[in-house]
Design a protein around this motif. Sequence first.
Motif, PDB file in Angstrom:
ATOM      1  N   GLY A   1       0.793  -1.226   0.000  1.00  0.00           N
ATOM      2  CA  GLY A   1       0.000   0.000   0.000  1.00  0.00           C
ATOM      3  C   GLY A   1       0.825   1.275   0.000  1.00  0.00           C
ATOM      4  O   GLY A   1       0.267   2.357   0.031  1.00  0.00           O
TER       5      GLY A   1
ATOM      6  N   LYS B   1      -5.399   3.857  -4.132  1.00  0.00           N
ATOM      7  CA  LYS B   1      -6.330   3.740  -3.012  1.00  0.00           C
ATOM      8  C   LYS B   1      -7.407   2.683  -3.297  1.00  0.00           C
ATOM      9  O   LYS B   1      -7.649   1.793  -2.501  1.00  0.00           O
ATOM     10  CB  LYS B   1      -6.990   5.107  -2.751  1.00  0.00           C
ATOM     11  CG  LYS B   1      -7.207   5.343  -1.272  1.00  0.00           C
ATOM     12  CD  LYS B   1      -7.741   6.750  -0.919  1.00  0.00           C
ATOM     13  CE  LYS B   1      -7.297   7.912  -1.758  1.00  0.00           C
ATOM     14  NZ  LYS B   1      -8.346   8.822  -2.177  1.00  0.00           N
TER      15      LYS B   1
ATOM     16  N   GLU C   1      -5.857  -0.900  -3.797  1.00  0.00           N
ATOM     17  CA  GLU C   1      -4.850  -1.269  -2.796  1.00  0.00           C
ATOM     18  C   GLU C   1      -3.540  -1.696  -3.441  1.00  0.00           C
ATOM     19  O   GLU C   1      -2.990  -2.764  -3.151  1.00  0.00           O
ATOM     20  CB  GLU C   1      -5.401  -2.391  -1.903  1.00  0.00           C
ATOM     21  CG  GLU C   1      -6.653  -1.948  -1.163  1.00  0.00           C
ATOM     22  CD  GLU C   1      -7.183  -3.027  -0.241  1.00  0.00           C
ATOM     23  OE1 GLU C   1      -6.942  -4.211  -0.547  1.00  0.00           O
ATOM     24  OE2 GLU C   1      -7.801  -2.681   0.765  1.00  0.00           O
TER      25      GLU C   1
END
Lengths: 304, 311, 266
Positions: free
Chosen positions: C41, C200, C203
């Motif tokens: 991430g 986002k 991921e």
Amino acid sequence: MARPDPALWCSNVHVRFPDGSHPVRGVSLRVYPGQVFALIGESGAGKTLLCRALYGLQRFIPGMEVMGTIGGAAEKAMIFQDPGQFLNPGLSIEGHFKEFLKLSPRPSLTMEQLLRYVGLPENREFSRKKPRLLSGGQQQRVMIALSLALEPKVLFADEAVTALDGLTRKTVIELLRQLCQDFGLGIIFVTHDLHVADSLADWVGVMYAGRIVELQSAENLFTQPLHPYTKGLFRSHPGPEHRNSPLIELPGRMPPPDHEDGGCPFFDRCPERMAVCKQHLPEMKELSRGVSVSCHRVFQDRGY
Amino acid sequence: MRRLVFVSFLQLVGTLFIVSTLVFFILRVLPGDPARAVLGMQANEQSVQRFRQEFGLDRPVVIQYTEWISGLVRFDFGRSFSNRQPVAPVLGQRLGLTLFLAVGGMICALLLALPMGVAAARKPWGRFDTLAMGVSHGLMAFPEFWIGMVGILLFSVQLKLFPLFGTGFGIHLVLPVLALGLNRAPILFRTLRGGLIQESSRSYALFFRGSGVPERRLFWKYLLRNQLPSVSAVAAIQFGYLLGGAIIIEQVFALPGLGRLLMSAILSRDLPVIQAGVILAALAFTLVGFATDIITHASTSQGMTRGKPNG
Amino acid sequence: MLSEVHTPSPLLQIQGLSKVYETPHGGLQALDGVSIEVRKGQTYGLIGESGSGKTTMAKIVSGILAPSAGAVRVMGEEVPHSPRQLRRTRYFEKVQLVFQDTLGTLNPYRTIYQSLQEPLINLGSKDHKSRIHRVIDQVSFPRGKLVSRPGELSGGLRQRVAIARALIVQPCLLILDEPVASLDVSVQAKILNLLQELKKDLELTYFLISHDIDVVQYLSDFVGILYKGRVVEQGSVQRIFSSAQDPYSRLLLEVHSRRYAWAQEV
Ligand SMILES: Nc1ncnc2c1ncn2[C@@H]1O[C@H](COP(=O)(O)OP(=O)(O)O)[C@@H](O)[C@H]1O
Ligand code: SF4
Ligand SMILES: [Mg+2]
């Protein structure tokens, strides 16, 4: 205090091609000795063609037609992005200098002096090399030295540092500023890179769809941009301020070089547009000394 | 480069060996008796036998073959069946004329193609270029013997400018050389013109022009120089065609070159001469091929790589 | 470091990576003992000038070039060293590369749809159409232009295609090699925002390689500075941009600093 005569000036310059495209539409500007005038804007704005028209290259470009008045010093030289393309691959560095020194009206500098001035080795081993054996930075320096051999009063630089990395880029930028000081050279510098304009320019003209839409001193332009397009460019450029927020995008695209003139060419993308903008093309107005812009919104706000 | 030359040499030797073997056995397999062909049908059995003995034709083919090959290594091509003289000197003499025609034709073609190519490329599709392209198109359609015959009719028969016959390397060779040159000039012209137009649109040409380099010097000194490698490569290939063309043009102008020697040798089944001629031809074509390879290699390794045009 | 004992193992782990190219003039050390860790991430941005070893790095991590020494692991598994292993281990399903030169990496004769379909065929997956539509919607590429060929698209749209093609196999790590170089500012902004959103939403983890300091600063959580094949300094983006220690990194960042405070009311 009276300003010196401009090293280069033009008034209402247009560039047209037989295929109907009209990539430069009425540009006027002045470049003074010892100063750098940067033309910024995104690709397709007409920067390169304007620059070539001012130099007088249309003779060598099929179909290119130039109108308007261009004046200033006759001694011109030019440097380009990607100097590797603009040097003769079959000719040594020395061969290039022989040719260019021959072209100078009164050659007062030697190849060795020129090479030393731009910070390149003066030895035969270097000057016998073919251009492709040099690094990008060296090639650009060779090109600068060659243009200096012509003893110009105006230097045309088209994306001259775009292909160079940060550190090399910085040294070439410093070299160009040095030229301005040492030879009183006026430089017209085309770039799409805001950083380059920031570190090099004294004056900046912002080009959009064939026109200069804003013209200011570099300091004013970067700190207080007026035209919505200029402001949009800054907002969409990543920088320290943007760490945790998205960049503010400019919607849409620049009109193509054959678009019909109507209202403001930025109308479709402009966050500050007004009714008048759709119908009437804003003209370029000098708001105060050295501050020109073409935008109805700015005119309204400032009472013009 | 050294590797290329070495490999080329090995290829050359291999090619020559294969060609000489093939030509030897093919000639032996073909029907017809060389002794009878040389001596005539009326010759008596005795003289035929003597002839066979003299030239070793009575021995097994394999022995004949090894002797011929071992002679070759010493540049001994044997003796001619018809005049019993060693083949090598005669061949050398005849080769001289053929080479003269081919080289002359090449020089003539280059002298025409270089200035015309430059002139045409300076203004693509201008008046001169359009004319030159038209003429070169027309010329390419006519074979060299046709040009030669028209030349004879016009300049020798009608205008009497050039003699029809002559000996040695005299003025009578002007027309055949010209015919060969005119035949090969168009392809060189077109190669050069195309290359120069492309070269002239490269960014450095704009830089040189914009800095004030005169067109004339730009073309002759810089653009042409960068195009020479590719033109030389084409010229080398064209030289192969010129050798073939020379052999044909000898017939038209009745010149004592290699072509005519071979023709009469074939008619009289003069095996040693035919064999030597074929090997020589193979040698010439392989050498031309290598010259092409080496020129191309040299020019590409010199960094004359294409750049993108400006804009 | 003690505090790191309890954190999960990194998604991308590069340890003591070296690469020596054999040249006619002897060995050329392109990478010299590089160690980098990227957690799931996050975005790791590697800054380097040309010749510093950036492209070598991208090639090794994507498995198309074998390192001379050291190891690269993705989710604990060693990265393959040859195209054959690459296919066998299906490494490309985990890691995808987005290049700068999109015109050079997309087949000019195939339509965008065909280019996007290719990885799916390799994968042996079905249902191409809906997957392609989903991914081009994600990158905001207009469906109507699926039948175009790369040459007919603008630079920005081509870059969207390149990103879509990387995403279509649903990788967890994207290697971004100069993803916005040669794009105009306004186009660049759109691609940068897109990359942020995708990260986002999907991921993703990014390994960004670029010479553009602004872009690295904008996208990255951690930054490393590559100089002559070595990472001379690395740390969080805040630390590097506020207090770089290494003389080279300081020089690089200083050269990049602005003469004027640009007006960027955000
Ligand atoms: N030879 C030409 N013929 C027709 N249009 C051209 C030609 N050269 C450039 N243009 C067009 O003019 C526009 C402006 O080009 P250019 O001056 O190169 O822009 P910039 O340098 O700002 O990127 C472009 O859209 C381009 O397509
Ligand atoms: S004239 Fe109107 S549309 Fe054009 S830039 Fe100004 S406010 Fe925007
Ligand atoms: Mg340009």
